[in-house]
Design an enzyme around this catalytic site. Structure first.
Site, PDB file in Angstrom:
ATOM      1  N   HIS A   1      46.171 -50.345   9.882  1.00 36.00           N
ATOM      2  CA  HIS A   1      45.420 -49.498   8.959  1.00 36.00           C
ATOM      3  C   HIS A   1      43.921 -49.593   9.232  1.00 36.00           C
ATOM      4  CE1 HIS A   1      44.202 -48.498   4.591  1.00 36.00           C
ATOM      5  NE2 HIS A   1      44.354 -47.382   5.277  1.00 36.00           N
TER       6      HIS A   1
ATOM      7  N   ASP B   1      38.583 -36.379  26.609  1.00 41.71           N
ATOM      8  CA  ASP B   1      38.700 -35.621  27.851  1.00 41.71           C
ATOM      9  C   ASP B   1      38.305 -36.508  29.028  1.00 41.71           C
ATOM     10  OD1 ASP B   1      35.817 -35.578  28.078  1.00 41.71           O
ATOM     11  OD2 ASP B   1      35.742 -33.734  26.886  1.00 41.71           O
TER      12      ASP B   1
ATOM     13  N   HIS C   1      27.601 -34.965  19.053  1.00 41.48           N
ATOM     14  CA  HIS C   1      28.329 -35.618  20.148  1.00 41.48           C
ATOM     15  C   HIS C   1      27.779 -37.016  20.448  1.00 41.48           C
ATOM     16  CE1 HIS C   1      30.916 -35.896  23.603  1.00 41.48           C
ATOM     17  NE2 HIS C   1      29.900 -36.055  24.422  1.00 41.48           N
TER      18      HIS C   1
ATOM     19  N   TYR D   1      34.039 -31.342  25.307  1.00 43.87           N
ATOM     20  CA  TYR D   1      34.108 -31.801  23.914  1.00 43.87           C
ATOM     21  C   TYR D   1      35.529 -31.917  23.366  1.00 43.87           C
ATOM     22  CZ  TYR D   1      29.117 -30.904  24.193  1.00 43.87           C
ATOM     23  OH  TYR D   1      27.812 -30.900  24.578  1.00 43.87           O
ATOM     24  N   ALA D   2      36.527 -32.036  24.218  1.00 39.57           N
ATOM     25  CA  ALA D   2      37.907 -32.224  23.759  1.00 39.57           C
ATOM     26  C   ALA D   2      38.109 -33.710  23.496  1.00 39.57           C
ATOM     27  CB  ALA D   2      38.895 -31.688  24.791  1.00 39.57           C
ATOM     28  N   ASN D   3      37.525 -34.167  22.399  1.00 39.02           N
ATOM     29  CA  ASN D   3      37.538 -35.568  22.011  1.00 39.02           C
ATOM     30  C   ASN D   3      37.741 -35.646  20.503  1.00 39.02           C
ATOM     31  OD1 ASN D   3      36.402 -36.435  24.698  1.00 39.02           O
ATOM     32  ND2 ASN D   3      34.653 -35.291  23.927  1.00 39.02           N
TER      33      ASN D   3
END
EC number: 5.4.99.62
Length: 129
Positions: A20, A28, A96, A118-120
């Site tokens: 938890h 990316d 970012h 920016y595929a994070n």
């Protein structure tokens, strides 16, 4: 041998060790990887595996109570923005540079072969009860 789910033994073991509030960064191929967190690098070639494939595979195994992504995502990668906003209605967006700082606190980083910017996403683990 496992029948289904995450078959990569390094990733399956890392996921099983999460608790938890632990954080997991799915990123990316171009995201800088900070020193410290455990890294499972799945990148094979540009686009393989995709951000969406890895995200959905992890979401099938994790309880997630929150998610954070870069605000630049909306303009630079609308498809990934739609994907994340569809999966996480309360998606938190930060600059970012801030996401890169936050990633240093992740317990696990999963690097994909994604070659779109920016595929994070930084996921915060929840509990199943």
């Amino acid at each position: 041998m496992k029948r289904a789910g995450i078959l990569n033994r390094h990733l399956a073991g890392a996921v099983a060790a999460l608790g938890h509030t632990d954080q997991v960064l799915i990123c990316d191929a171009g995201m800088p990887i900070p020193e410290g967190p455990r890294v499972v690098d799945l990148a094979f070639r540009a686009g393989v595996p995709s951000f969406a494939e890895v995200l959905d595979g992890l979401l099938a195994e994790l309880v997630v109570e929150g998610a954070t992504a870069a605000e630049e995502l909306r303009s630079a990668n609308p498809a990934a923005a739609a994907l994340l906003e569809g999966r996480f209605p309360d998606l938190e967006l930060v600059p970012h540079e801030r996401l890169k700082q936050l990633s240093a606190g992740a317990r696990l980083i999963v690097r994909t072969g994604e070659a779109r910017p920016y595929a994070n996403v930084l996921l915060r683990c929840g509990v199943f009860f």
